[in-house]
Structure formats: structure tokens, C-alpha cells
Design a protein around this motif. Sequence first.
Motif, short mmCIF file in Angstrom:
data_model
loop_
_atom_site.label_atom_id
_atom_site.label_comp_id
_atom_site.label_asym_id
_atom_site.label_seq_id
_atom_site.Cartn_x
_atom_site.Cartn_y
_atom_site.Cartn_z
N TYR A 143 1.03 -1.37 0.17
CA TYR A 143 0.35 0.15 -0.09
C TYR A 143 0.93 1.10 0.02
CZ TYR A 143 -3.71 -3.50 2.21
OH TYR A 143 -4.29 -4.59 1.42
N GLY A 144 0.60 2.11 -0.38
CA GLY A 144 1.59 3.51 -1.15
C GLY A 144 2.67 3.19 -2.18
N ASP A 145 2.17 2.27 -2.56
CA ASP A 145 3.72 2.02 -3.81
C ASP A 145 2.49 2.12 -5.28
OD1 ASP A 145 6.04 1.94 -2.14
OD2 ASP A 145 5.40 0.06 -1.57
N SER A 146 1.72 2.14 -5.07
CA SER A 146 1.09 2.46 -6.61
C SER A 146 1.05 2.88 -7.49
CB SER A 146 -1.21 2.90 -5.61
OG SER A 146 -2.02 1.37 -4.81
N GLY A 147 0.56 2.57 -8.31
CA GLY A 147 1.38 3.69 -9.50
C GLY A 147 2.92 3.65 -9.93
N GLY A 148 3.43 2.91 -8.71
CA GLY A 148 5.49 2.91 -8.68
C GLY A 148 6.22 2.39 -9.44
N PRO A 149 6.80 2.65 -10.12
CA PRO A 149 7.61 1.92 -11.48
C PRO A 149 8.02 0.51 -11.04
CG PRO A 149 9.14 3.46 -10.34
CD PRO A 149 8.00 3.58 -9.46
N ALA A 150 8.44 -0.34 -12.34
CA ALA A 150 8.99 -1.84 -12.04
C ALA A 150 10.16 -1.02 -13.21
CB ALA A 150 7.64 -2.85 -12.65
N TYR A 151 11.33 -0.89 -12.88
CA TYR A 151 12.45 -1.00 -13.98
C TYR A 151 13.45 -2.36 -14.45
CZ TYR A 151 12.66 3.61 -11.84
OH TYR A 151 12.31 5.59 -11.80
N VAL A 152 14.02 -2.03 -15.58
CA VAL A 152 14.09 -3.65 -16.15
C VAL A 152 15.21 -1.97 -16.54
CG1 VAL A 152 13.00 -2.58 -18.26
CG2 VAL A 152 14.50 -4.96 -17.95
N SER A 153 16.86 -3.00 -16.57
CA SER A 153 17.93 -3.04 -17.04
C SER A 153 18.38 -3.05 -18.45
CB SER A 153 19.10 -2.83 -16.18
OG SER A 153 20.05 -2.93 -16.24
N SER A 154 18.65 -2.37 -19.07
CA SER A 154 19.07 -2.42 -20.16
C SER A 154 19.81 -1.65 -21.34
CB SER A 154 17.91 -2.53 -21.73
OG SER A 154 17.95 -2.51 -22.47
N GLY A 155 20.64 -2.14 -21.70
CA GLY A 155 21.89 -1.49 -22.25
C GLY A 155 22.58 -0.05 -21.24
N GLY A 156 22.61 -0.87 -20.41
CA GLY A 156 23.32 -0.07 -19.09
C GLY A 156 22.53 1.38 -18.81
N ARG A 157 20.97 0.52 -18.70
CA ARG A 157 20.54 2.25 -18.33
C ARG A 157 18.86 1.50 -17.41
NH1 ARG A 157 18.30 5.17 -22.83
NH2 ARG A 157 17.73 3.73 -23.37
N LEU A 158 18.31 1.84 -16.71
CA LEU A 158 17.36 1.58 -16.35
C LEU A 158 15.59 2.44 -17.18
CD1 LEU A 158 17.51 2.23 -12.74
CD2 LEU A 158 17.16 0.33 -13.62
N LEU A 159 14.70 1.71 -17.69
CA LEU A 159 13.66 1.82 -18.40
C LEU A 159 12.55 1.43 -17.71
CD1 LEU A 159 15.37 0.86 -21.49
CD2 LEU A 159 16.01 2.52 -20.79
N VAL A 160 11.47 1.89 -17.09
CA VAL A 160 10.64 1.51 -17.31
C VAL A 160 9.05 0.79 -17.50
CG1 VAL A 160 9.47 3.77 -17.77
CG2 VAL A 160 8.81 2.25 -15.69
N ILE A 161 9.60 0.11 -16.54
CA ILE A 161 8.41 -1.27 -17.93
C ILE A 161 6.72 -1.50 -17.09
CG2 ILE A 161 9.40 -3.31 -16.81
CD1 ILE A 161 8.99 -5.32 -18.59
N GLY A 162 7.06 -1.14 -15.67
CA GLY A 162 5.59 -1.57 -15.67
C GLY A 162 5.40 -0.19 -14.37
N ALA A 163 3.88 0.41 -14.62
CA ALA A 163 3.36 0.70 -13.44
C ALA A 163 2.52 0.13 -12.45
CB ALA A 163 2.68 1.74 -13.79
N THR A 164 2.84 0.19 -11.55
CA THR A 164 1.98 -0.66 -9.58
C THR A 164 0.57 -0.89 -10.06
OG1 THR A 164 3.93 -0.29 -8.17
CG2 THR A 164 2.07 -1.73 -7.57
N SER A 165 -0.36 -1.62 -10.15
CA SER A 165 -1.35 -1.82 -9.79
C SER A 165 -1.94 -2.38 -9.09
CB SER A 165 -2.33 -2.96 -11.03
OG SER A 165 -3.22 -2.79 -11.63
N ARG A 166 -1.39 -4.02 -8.60
CA ARG A 166 -2.56 -4.65 -7.62
C ARG A 166 -1.59 -5.76 -6.76
NH1 ARG A 166 -4.39 -5.60 -12.01
NH2 ARG A 166 -5.14 -7.72 -12.78
N GLY A 167 -1.91 -6.41 -6.13
CA GLY A 167 -1.26 -7.30 -5.09
C GLY A 167 -1.43 -8.31 -4.70
N GLU A 168 -1.07 -8.87 -4.12
CA GLU A 168 -1.83 -10.49 -3.16
C GLU A 168 -1.79 -9.29 -1.93
OE1 GLU A 168 -0.66 -15.32 -2.39
OE2 GLU A 168 0.07 -14.05 -4.43
N THR A 169 -2.82 -9.85 -0.88
CA THR A 169 -2.59 -9.70 0.52
C THR A 169 -2.02 -10.44 0.90
OG1 THR A 169 -5.72 -10.15 -0.10
CG2 THR A 169 -4.68 -10.38 1.96
N GLY A 170 -1.55 -8.87 2.36
CA GLY A 170 0.06 -9.37 2.37
C GLY A 170 1.54 -8.52 2.48
#
Length: 242
Positions: A190-217
Motif C-alpha cells: 500500500y502506498g507504492d501504487s503507480g510506482g515503477p518496475a524498472y528493467v536494466s537494458s544497455g546499462g540504463r534503467l527503463l520503466v516497464i511497469g506501473a504498480t497495479s495490485r498485489g496479493e494480500t499480505g
Amino acid sequence: MRSMKFWSLPLAAMALSACGTGDTTSETKIINGTLAPDGGAIEQSTVALASSNGQVFCTGTLIDKRFVVSAGHCLANYRGTLYIGFGRSSTEFKYVKAADYAVNPAYTGSFNKSVPSDISVIELSAAAPAGYNPVAIYKGSITRGSNLALAGFGQTQSGGSGRLYYTSVSVSGTTSNEITVYENGTGSCYGDSGGPAYVSSGGRLLVIGATSRGETGCRGSSIYTNVAYHLNWLRSWTGVNL
């Protein structure tokens, strides 16, 4: 496939409830994460969504000097003045007021089933402060077992905003529009909603995802909106060739 029970409320809703009523929640920042390096690539591009009283309720990613991507559920029912916080914690934030924002029109608001369009975009009233830089959107493929870095601002049990933490997880499944990660004791909450999932490619961080939902706990699986899937909508709304 085992049955999973996901958060019944959007990640942002729990934080907003705590801010608005005086209720508190348990410690809910990135679980078992690490404080983001001062001035590093994660801090430069991961931002906080805050209300006019400074309460952080969601997280976002700077994808252009004037635009931030976040989750649809963060802003679908938001009615206040929106500010974007730059920095590792609310005690050091540099705030920029949002000029406008939009939730993807295909977002349904339902968390009972798949939420394929849980994404929003925010326009800043001024360019990001010096020292904060956007990341590009990752447009390549991702496979099971790939490593991603998650980052976000979680709410603390006192109701105040947390600090920027990050952690590493593995991809456990993908569709054309969403990415599932297995956190195995670490990850977003909770509170991390919308936050990034980054992937490393070519020595750079790129954003691939935005937090949507997760498993209880907050210690099992989480689902991220694939940002590139919505690239045409993002380009159309921002007018930027992202």
C-alpha cells in the motif's frame, strides 16, 4: 495455479483513508527493501504523488521533464490539488504542482478481475527540478525469470509519508498488457501504487511497469501494468514522442 487473494482496495485507497480519517495502517512501504541511493537513477525518476497537505498517497515515474506516469486507480476518484514530490522523503521534497492529469479511458475501476488499463498520466506545471531526469519506456519483450527493480513511497503507521525504497524481484508471468512478479518476502505494498518496475537494458534503467495490485499480505505476487502497451495513448495525450 494456486488461488490468490488480491488486495480488495486499490493500493492508494488505503493510504488516502489513513490520511483523511486519522486511521492508521501497519508499516507498508516497499517490503524488505533498501533506501534508494542519494542522487541515483531511481531517485532521479521515481516521484511521489501528494495532496495539498503534503500527504503522499501514490508513486509515479518521470517519463519526460513535464510528464509522470502512475496508476489509474490513484487518480480515478481524486478531487484535490495534486503535487509531485521529488526527493527521497517528504522532509526533503521539492514539489511541482500538477497542471493536469488523465486516467486511461479504458480503466474499469474493478479489482475483482483483470484491470488491463490501470494507468494514468500527469502533466507538470513546470519542468522537473534540476537533478531529476526522466527514464525511457521499455518497449522490448520480457520473459519469465527476468529481474526487475521495484521502487515506491509507502505510508507509515503514523499516517505520514515514507521514504523511497527499492527492491529486486523476478517476473513470474506476462500478458500483452500486464506483468506479474513474485516477491517472495519483498516487494510493493500500500502506498507504492503507480510506482515503477524498472528493467536494466544497455546499462540504463527503463520503466516497464506501473504498480497495479498485489496479493494480500504484500509478500506474494503483484501485478504491474505494462506501460508500453499504452504507448499510443500516452503519446496522444502528452504530445511527446515517448
